[in-house]
Design an enzyme around this catalytic site. Structure first.
Site, short mmCIF file in Angstrom:
data_model
loop_
_atom_site.label_atom_id
_atom_site.label_comp_id
_atom_site.label_asym_id
_atom_site.label_seq_id
_atom_site.Cartn_x
_atom_site.Cartn_y
_atom_site.Cartn_z
N SER A 109 8.21 -0.45 -6.53
CA SER A 109 7.52 -0.82 -7.76
C SER A 109 7.07 -2.29 -7.73
O SER A 109 6.30 -2.66 -6.87
CB SER A 109 8.42 -0.50 -8.95
OG SER A 109 7.67 -0.40 -10.13
N ASP A 253 0.68 -2.77 -10.74
CA ASP A 253 1.69 -3.08 -9.73
C ASP A 253 1.50 -2.14 -8.53
O ASP A 253 0.62 -1.28 -8.55
CB ASP A 253 3.10 -3.01 -10.34
CG ASP A 253 3.50 -1.62 -10.78
OD1 ASP A 253 2.60 -0.78 -11.00
OD2 ASP A 253 4.72 -1.36 -10.91
N ASP A 255 2.83 0.54 -7.31
CA ASP A 255 2.85 2.00 -7.44
C ASP A 255 2.10 2.49 -8.68
O ASP A 255 2.14 3.67 -9.02
CB ASP A 255 4.28 2.54 -7.41
CG ASP A 255 5.10 2.14 -8.62
OD1 ASP A 255 4.92 1.01 -9.11
OD2 ASP A 255 5.95 2.94 -9.07
N ASP A 257 2.33 2.17 -12.00
CA ASP A 257 2.90 2.67 -13.26
C ASP A 257 3.02 1.55 -14.30
O ASP A 257 3.43 1.80 -15.43
CB ASP A 257 4.24 3.38 -13.04
CG ASP A 257 5.34 2.48 -12.50
OD1 ASP A 257 5.08 1.30 -12.21
OD2 ASP A 257 6.49 2.97 -12.36
#
Length: 465
Positions: A109, A253, A255, A257
């Site tokens: 993340s 970011d 990933d 999310d």
């Protein structure tokens, strides 16, 4: 220690010693534990193989961890749907579409490039419960794995179409109006920190008729700045939005999310206000309840009240937010870190959904993004942390702070949150990093910073540091 085993998965830095870092051995061990957990959860009468969806962000270590995890599952007799380079929300929607038994996203993340992690999903494409996470940790600890014989190995099916499928699903949402957005001829700058967002966000914008100026959209895993979408990391995009005379900027970011916006004047819209603005739009069309976590701004509560809905706060962590959203039939929810959870799509933080809803909202407005931001209740947050050492007893600190402020409005379901009349502070041990987080919110930035400084000073006295 740079290997963090928690109910939400396993996260660590690449290299080093087994058990101390995320080494190949640790990746195999925890993939084995997850696969074994899935197998143990199935009735003995089941004849067909289990199926797991796997995708990764663009981290340099991604291909290595990806291959280790996939081949471990094959060794357990589990079939794999390989999405390759993907996003967390894309894997989440793919799991139920594929009728899979679970999913794994290989991403750390917002953590820097030396980190990676296994984020684990159930058959709904949602994060595992705390109880399920504990069970997987127990299986990993006991190494109770039973691999299959050569005739029963799993198989890999490659499917790289899911980012396009994800975009189509978002564009089909009733509150997304791509045709209206196209008439506005918006211009937007995108900073995707050289990860998967550099593929999916520009594609979405193109289909919505938005001119996209790309900044750090090459998915090579070489993050050009700290990937957490905070003001101190985003000087380049703030400058470029003004230079390009763009309508706003989009930051995701690695990933995809977490979602943050930059206003047209080059100032931060505020990651806390991503959810506030999108909730304002959604609630104006579909009134209802909202949920965010305890470390999120009071502004969502104010907006929800404006639309005659009910707001509630959960413990920090996506699984906790989702659980409370389901219990309260929330129309929208998420986290103040820029995480949008919109059940009409799926129960997971999703920047693609967030961007499409925000663009539609903006297309319905006559305001600039800066004017829109100024129209919301003004709160300011200070987000700080204290690095943990083995000598620091976090639980003792939290008990001492609870006692010190026992006459205030205190919540202890997740660390300690102290609600004062005009501001609040939330102290908690991070699930993803070896730190104590200290979040404060007040009517001005100075007041929020001063409150944080005071609390940090009190913690250091208690801890003797």
């Amino acid at each position: 220690m740079t290997l963090i085993k928690s109910i939400s998965g396993i996260r660590g830095t690449i290299g080093g010693k087994v058990g101390d870092n995320l080494t190949p051995v640790d990746a195999v061990k925890f993939a084995s534990a997850y696969g074994t957990f899935l197998k143990n959860s199935q009735p003995e009468t089941r004849n067909s193989k289990l199926k797991v969806v796997i995708g990764r962000d663009a981290r340099i270590s991604g291909p290595m961890i990806h291959n280790l995890v996939m081949n471990t599952l094959l060794g357990l007799g589990i079939d794999v749907i390989d999405l390759g380079l993907s996003t967390t929300p894309t894997v989440e929607i793919a799991v139920p579409m594929e009728k899979a038994d679970g999913g794994i996203i290989l991403t750390a993340s917002h953590n820097p490039k030396q980190w990676n992690a296994l984020k684990l999903l159930n058959a709904k494409g949602e994060f595992l419960s705390g109880k399920e996470g504990e069970l997987i940790l127990e299986i990993a600890e006991s190494e109770a794995f039973d691999f299959v014989d050569v005739d029963s190995l799993g198989e890999i099916t490659v499917n790289d179409s899911y980012m396009d499928i994800h975009i189509d699903e978002v564009l089909d949402l009733p509150l997304v109006d791509a045709d209206l957005v196209k008439t506005k001829k918006f211009k937007v700058v995108v900073d995707a920190v050289n990860s998967s967002g550099g593929i999916i966000i520009p594609k979405l914008l193109e289909l919505m008729g938005v001119e996209c100026v790309k900044l750090y959209c090459e998915p090579n895993g070489h993050f050009p700045h700290n990937p957490e979408p905070l003001k101190e990391h985003l000087g380049d995009i703030c400058k470029l939005v003004v230079e390009e005379q763009a309508d706003f900027g989009i930051v995701v970011d690695p990933d995809v999310d977490r979602l943050a916006f930059i206003s047209n004047d080059g100032e931060m819209f505020g990651e806390e206000y991503t959810l506030v603005a999108i909730a304002d739009y959604v609630l104006s069309k579909t009134p209802g309840n909202t949920v965010s976590n305890m470390s999120s701004s009071r502004a969502l509560r104010d907006i929800t009240n404006k639309h005659n809905g009910s707001y509630q706060a959960s413990a920090v962590g996506e699984v906790n937010v989702v659980e409370l959203m389901k219990a309260t039939n929330a129309i929208i929810g998420g986290e103040g870190n820029g995480g949008i959870i919109y059940p009409e799509s799926h129960y997971g933080r999703d920047s693609i959904v967030g961007v499409a809803l925000f663009l539609t909202y903006l297309a319905n407005q006559t305001k600039t993004v800066a004017e829109l931001r100024a129209s919301y209740p003004q709160y300011y947050m200070s987000k700080n942390k204290i690095e943990l050492t083995p000598q620091i007893d976090v639980d003792a600190i939290l008990v001492a702070m609870t006692e010190k402020y026992k006459n205030e409005d205190i919540t202890t379901i997740d660390g300690v949150k102290i609600d004062f009349a005009e501001n609040w502070v939330h102290l908690r041990k991070s699930n993803t990093e070896p730190i104590i987080r200290i979040y404060t919110e007040a009517a001005t930035q100075d007041l929020a910073d001063n409150l944080a400084e005071r609390i940090i000073g009190e913690i250091k006295v208690i801890a003797g540091i």
